[in-house]
Design a protein around this motif. Sequence first.
Motif: not given
Length: 412
Positions: A134-156, A175-180
Amino acid sequence: MQSKRVAVVGGGVAGMTAALRLAESGYHVDLFESAPALGGRTKSFYDEEVDEWVDNGPHAMVGAYHATLKLLEDIDATQYASWQSSLTLSLWDEQRGFFDLKAASWLPVNIALIWAVYRLPGHDFSSVKAMLRLAMTMHNRNEEQTVQQWMHEIAAPKRLVEDMLEVLCLGVMNEPMNTAKAKTFALVLALSFSSHRNAKMGWFNQPLSQALVAPLADKLRSLGVNIELRSSIRSLDDLNHDSIVLALPAFARNRLLGINEDVATQAITNIHLWFEDKIELPNIMQGMLGTYGQWLFDVSAMTNQENKLQHLCVIISADESEKSQGELIALVLSEIETMLAVKLTQPKKVRFIREKRATVLVRAFEDVDLPSHVFDVGEAPQIGELPATIELAVKAGEKSAQMVHLSHEKSA
Ligand SMILES: Cc1cc2nc3c(=O)[nH]c(=O)nc-3n(C[C@H](O)[C@H](O)[C@H](O)COP(=O)(O)OP(=O)(O)OC[C@H]3O[C@@H](n4cnc5c(N)ncnc54)[C@H](O)[C@@H]3O)c2cc1C
């Protein structure tokens, strides 16, 4: 700047901060507020039955609210904010009972957090690895991505998401993670967890009307700001000032400007409960997991009102429920009973407050075309910027004063 007249439209935190900073710089300020009182969404009302000033909903802060802290200092109101000595999230779920996520203040904050998560019941090294990802990927999030997609990406792991990330997402972004939006959530995490000072939680130890609104209003009056209550501005043509600051949430701004565009908002529900019997809570801000109610605040303890009825408040962020008030109240009461393993006596009083448009959601907002003397700083949180909070409102107010000043300097 004495001769320059500025109109500020909206008497919430953003508008009051704008008026304060403009008046400090010597402008003549007229502040227009459509409601009978200042405060906007940070509002309280007097409840005769319980003889208490009650907030629409208790407002929490984090140490990273630097602009808010500075504002409180400037209006002599720092004594109305209380702070944890270091970050503690007091949590409960049905399986594990009560447990705390506690960041040891003697460790560097990032290590303290990872250690705190590792020590939570049901967590292991997989949570630690996910925190690092999570810490390592914090700085390169794109505008469209939701929090839920980010959590999938890092296999949280599910546990880490449920115990910490979902709680923070709902609490801070409403806001819920699937749209935030991940990019804003990443900013919130980066700011909040960059130091122990930033990470700790705070609350107002008096109702918002006394802790924030009255000190701000007193300061405004002392600086000569003209406050016009019950003054709804319906068109920019109503104002003939040198500059106009619009400090309105995006939907109210659109209404004023005649823009026909939907603005995404979310509700927050607060269920205020007053009990005759004393109810012991392990912490004044108790997080509840896997339940409908998300937080249980001991408002009496927060505001040091020990002698009265005990005032608790259940908070439900991003409340999309279609349940009736009665159903929701019964549900949260039974959840509190399960959590505390007690049979509650009937509350002496219940007050159900659902703010349907509690916050404007983080979205890609287009700039609105405005005349050059009009500055729009209302709540329209952009992706990658702060979500709608008191801090955003204070910063918006400060920014508008700078913009007005700059435009007058340019034209001078
Ligand atoms: C229940 C609840 C709980 C919250 N909890 C937290 C929390 O824990 N932490 C946190 O940081 N934030 C929290 N927030 C969010 C925070 O309250 C807001 O983001 C902040 O107060 C917004 O301030 P503002 O000045 O931008 O807008 P507002 O407070 O909405 O102010 C806008 C003002 O403009 C007035 N107005 C509208 N149209 C006109 C017009 N045409 N002419 C004149 N006046 C007009 C309105 O009456 C209003 O007073 C919460 C909000 C709610 C509702």
